[in-house]
Enzyme design. Structure first.
Site, PDB file in Angstrom:
ATOM      1  CB  SER A 120      41.689  47.998  46.524  1.00 52.03           C
ATOM      2  OG  SER A 120      42.906  47.746  45.816  1.00 52.03           O
ATOM      3  CG  ASP A 176      40.178  42.238  41.403  1.00 48.55           C
ATOM      4  OD1 ASP A 176      40.645  42.933  40.606  1.00 48.55           O
ATOM      5  OD2 ASP A 176      39.844  42.547  42.568  1.00 48.55           O
ATOM      6  CG  HIS A 208      40.386  46.222  41.510  1.00 42.60           C
ATOM      7  ND1 HIS A 208      40.701  45.158  42.697  1.00 42.60           N
ATOM      8  CD2 HIS A 208      40.789  47.258  42.166  1.00 42.60           C
ATOM      9  CE1 HIS A 208      41.380  45.947  43.504  1.00 42.60           C
ATOM     10  NE2 HIS A 208      41.437  47.304  43.475  1.00 42.60           N
TER      11      HIS A 208
END
Length: 229
Positions: A120, A176, A208
């Site tokens: 991320s 996600d 995610h």
């Protein structure tokens, strides 16, 4: 702004340490959490000759969290590809990342024997690191990651055509909910159009998060780029 905490977990079991991987966590996490998560998904994420470093981001006010203190690599106006980057915040973490790489160099590890990657926001930091600040790295990997539209990374790459860039391995889940797959794909395609070579892998039914298949791909890719010497 506090400095990042380089929590180093050395997993090399060979006689000598000849390469380094730096794994940056996502927003609000820390290095120890990232290490535990990686080893939960990839129980054998260790290498005879490679040291893996899991730094912790500085504790600082984070705008998307209402200004509350959070362990993040840099601040941003919103979790959106359409907002402008907070470049003053990005420039502060650049100093810390460069120092981390310098420490490895002083320990005998050249830049071309170092890979950076992350999850991320940690992957976004890796894009800055390998595509803007230190282009002689062995490689960059990113899981569920992004760059904003009109990022300074893209702007810089437009001005350095023909120069060497580290190879990229980018992985993203098709479910996600925080960083949409299209955002990750757009980032990869933009980097590719500006001279970055690499691979983009889509993980089916993954939100995610990281997963075993993705971590196995990263491990194999690291072993290919950083063989024992």
């Amino acid at each position: 702004m506090s400095k990042l905490s380089a929590l180093t977990f050395t997993k090399n079991t060979g006689v000598k340490h000849t390469a380094t991987v730096v794994f940056f966590h996502g927003s609000g996490a820390n290095g120890e959490h990232m290490r535990e998560w990686v080893h939960l998904m990839a129980k054998n994420f260790s290498f005879p000759h490679i040291k893996v470093i899991y730094p912790t981001a500085p504790l600082q006010p984070y705008t998307p969290a209402g200004g509350l203190l959070s362990n993040v690599w840099f601040d941003r106006a919103d979790i959106s590809q359409d907002v402008q980057e907070k470049l003053d915040s990005v420039e502060k973490i650049e100093v810390e990342v460069r120092n981390l790489i310098k420490n490895e160099n002083e320990a005998g590890i050249p830049v071309n024997r170092i890979i950076v990657g992350g999850f991320s926001m940690g992957g976004a930091l890796s894009f800055y690191t390998g595509c803007k600040w230190e282009r002689n790295l062995a490689g960059v990997f990113a899981f569920s990651s992004f760059l904003n539209n009109n990022s300074v990374v893209y702007q810089d790459l437009r001005n350095i055509s023909g120069k060497r860039l580290p190879p990229l391995l980018q992985i993203h889940g098709d479910s996600d909910e925080l960083v949409d797959l299209s955002w990750g794909q757009k980032t990869f395609n933009q980097l590719k159009s500006l001279g970055v070579s690499g691979e983009f892998h889509i993980m089916e039914r993954l939100g995610h998060s990281i997963n075993k298949r993705g971590m196995d791909l990263i491990k194999e890719w690291i072993e290919k780029l950083l063989p024992d010497v």
